[in-house]
Scaffold this motif. Sequence first.
Motif, PDB file in Angstrom:
ATOM      1  N   PHE B  35       0.730  -1.209   0.066  1.00  0.00           N
ATOM      2  CA  PHE B  35      -0.055  -0.026   0.006  1.00  0.00           C
ATOM      3  C   PHE B  35       0.710   1.211  -0.010  1.00  0.00           C
ATOM      4  O   PHE B  35       1.965   1.185   0.472  1.00  0.00           O
ATOM      5  N   TRP B  36       0.423   2.483  -0.551  1.00  0.00           N
ATOM      6  CA  TRP B  36       0.731   3.663  -0.306  1.00  0.00           C
ATOM      7  C   TRP B  36      -0.293   4.311   0.251  1.00  0.00           C
ATOM      8  O   TRP B  36      -1.422   4.521  -0.160  1.00  0.00           O
ATOM      9  N   TYR B  37       0.088   5.222   1.594  1.00  0.00           N
ATOM     10  CA  TYR B  37      -0.854   6.006   2.059  1.00  0.00           C
ATOM     11  C   TYR B  37      -0.343   7.336   2.191  1.00  0.00           C
ATOM     12  O   TYR B  37       0.916   7.396   2.220  1.00  0.00           O
ATOM     13  N   LYS B  38      -1.271   8.305   2.032  1.00  0.00           N
ATOM     14  CA  LYS B  38      -0.844   9.842   2.079  1.00  0.00           C
ATOM     15  C   LYS B  38      -1.310  10.384   3.267  1.00  0.00           C
ATOM     16  O   LYS B  38      -2.527  10.095   3.779  1.00  0.00           O
ATOM     17  N   GLN B  39      -0.535  11.056   3.961  1.00  0.00           N
ATOM     18  CA  GLN B  39      -0.923  12.110   5.347  1.00  0.00           C
ATOM     19  C   GLN B  39      -0.550  13.307   5.062  1.00  0.00           C
ATOM     20  O   GLN B  39       0.599  13.839   5.289  1.00  0.00           O
ATOM     21  N   PRO B  40      -1.684  14.039   4.768  1.00  0.00           N
ATOM     22  CA  PRO B  40      -1.506  15.442   4.800  1.00  0.00           C
ATOM     23  C   PRO B  40      -1.470  16.336   6.005  1.00  0.00           C
ATOM     24  O   PRO B  40      -1.312  15.571   7.008  1.00  0.00           O
ATOM     25  N   PRO B  41      -1.158  17.649   5.748  1.00  0.00           N
ATOM     26  CA  PRO B  41      -1.163  18.190   7.333  1.00  0.00           C
ATOM     27  C   PRO B  41      -2.381  17.944   8.327  1.00  0.00           C
ATOM     28  O   PRO B  41      -2.075  18.121   9.199  1.00  0.00           O
ATOM     29  N   GLY B  85      -1.871  20.050  -3.762  1.00  0.00           N
ATOM     30  CA  GLY B  85      -2.639  19.225  -2.623  1.00  0.00           C
ATOM     31  C   GLY B  85      -2.047  17.748  -2.716  1.00  0.00           C
ATOM     32  O   GLY B  85      -2.270  16.995  -1.687  1.00  0.00           O
ATOM     33  N   ASP B  86      -1.066  17.603  -3.519  1.00  0.00           N
ATOM     34  CA  ASP B  86      -0.161  16.092  -3.341  1.00  0.00           C
ATOM     35  C   ASP B  86       0.791  16.399  -2.346  1.00  0.00           C
ATOM     36  O   ASP B  86       1.568  15.168  -1.849  1.00  0.00           O
ATOM     37  N   ALA B  87       0.967  17.479  -1.719  1.00  0.00           N
ATOM     38  CA  ALA B  87       2.038  17.793  -0.754  1.00  0.00           C
ATOM     39  C   ALA B  87       1.661  17.089   0.482  1.00  0.00           C
ATOM     40  O   ALA B  87       0.575  17.389   1.086  1.00  0.00           O
ATOM     41  N   ALA B  88       2.441  16.022   1.029  1.00  0.00           N
ATOM     42  CA  ALA B  88       2.006  15.291   2.195  1.00  0.00           C
ATOM     43  C   ALA B  88       3.143  14.515   2.660  1.00  0.00           C
ATOM     44  O   ALA B  88       4.293  14.373   1.809  1.00  0.00           O
ATOM     45  N   PHE B 111       7.180  17.591  -0.940  1.00  0.00           N
ATOM     46  CA  PHE B 111       7.208  19.216  -1.369  1.00  0.00           C
ATOM     47  C   PHE B 111       6.590  19.145  -2.418  1.00  0.00           C
ATOM     48  O   PHE B 111       7.397  18.704  -3.649  1.00  0.00           O
ATOM     49  N   VAL B 112       5.608  19.995  -2.762  1.00  0.00           N
ATOM     50  CA  VAL B 112       5.351  20.561  -4.280  1.00  0.00           C
ATOM     51  C   VAL B 112       5.273  21.855  -4.426  1.00  0.00           C
ATOM     52  O   VAL B 112       4.858  22.884  -3.801  1.00  0.00           O
ATOM     53  N   LYS B 113       6.266  22.493  -5.235  1.00  0.00           N
ATOM     54  CA  LYS B 113       6.516  23.568  -5.674  1.00  0.00           C
ATOM     55  C   LYS B 113       5.787  24.546  -6.536  1.00  0.00           C
ATOM     56  O   LYS B 113       5.302  23.801  -7.642  1.00  0.00           O
TER      57      LYS B 113
END
Lengths: 114, 114
Positions: B35-41, B85-88, B111-113
Amino acid sequence: DAGVIQSPRHEVTEMGQEVTLRCKPISGHDYLFWYRQTMMRGLELLIYFNNNVPIDDSGMPEDRFSAKMPNASFSTLKIQPSEPRDSAVYFCASPLGRLQETQYFGPGTRLLVL
Amino acid sequence: AQTVTQSQPEMSVQEAETVTLSCTYDTSESDYYLFWYKQPPSRQMILVIRQEAYKQQNATENRFSVNFQKAAKSFSLKISDSQLGDAAMYFCALALLGGFKTIFGAGTRLFVKA
């Protein structure tokens, strides 16, 4: 389904106080997991339940931590007495549908022990 | 014992570009899930993508795809057309078939610039 519900979302308490975190898992599924996330240790599995029975509590750090699942729709994680090093984000997770190996997380409870 | 390693603590990508996050794992089992999980702020853990080890075809979910190399025990995540919004924080995870203990990597902060 509303997904996994946790309360409170934030908790600030003083050292020595009792803390109770609550979780309502996704309905109709047999497993429930409690995790703790800290900067130092990352995401740690504390305990998980199957059919309301604790299956593996080897991740519970100390006797100050206890967890219960009195019925299929509710679980608690209790810390008594709390200490500053217990400060972390605590997640509850449960599988969705037949994909038992896939865990869906609640929003977490951010605990700060002063 | 199972292990999951994410060797990139941080990654950076320009908006609209493509980025690949690396993950390696170790298990002696032949049947498992990755799995890949995303955790935003917000701290919510969100499932991004899931791969069954018995499937040779790489999983894809919109802009997210994986490169699953079973022999090499590698499971990278590619994010195309990166958005702010992918920054996480992104976590790679492993669970055995029929098992319920999910092992998480340490995470990669993306980080997304603009």
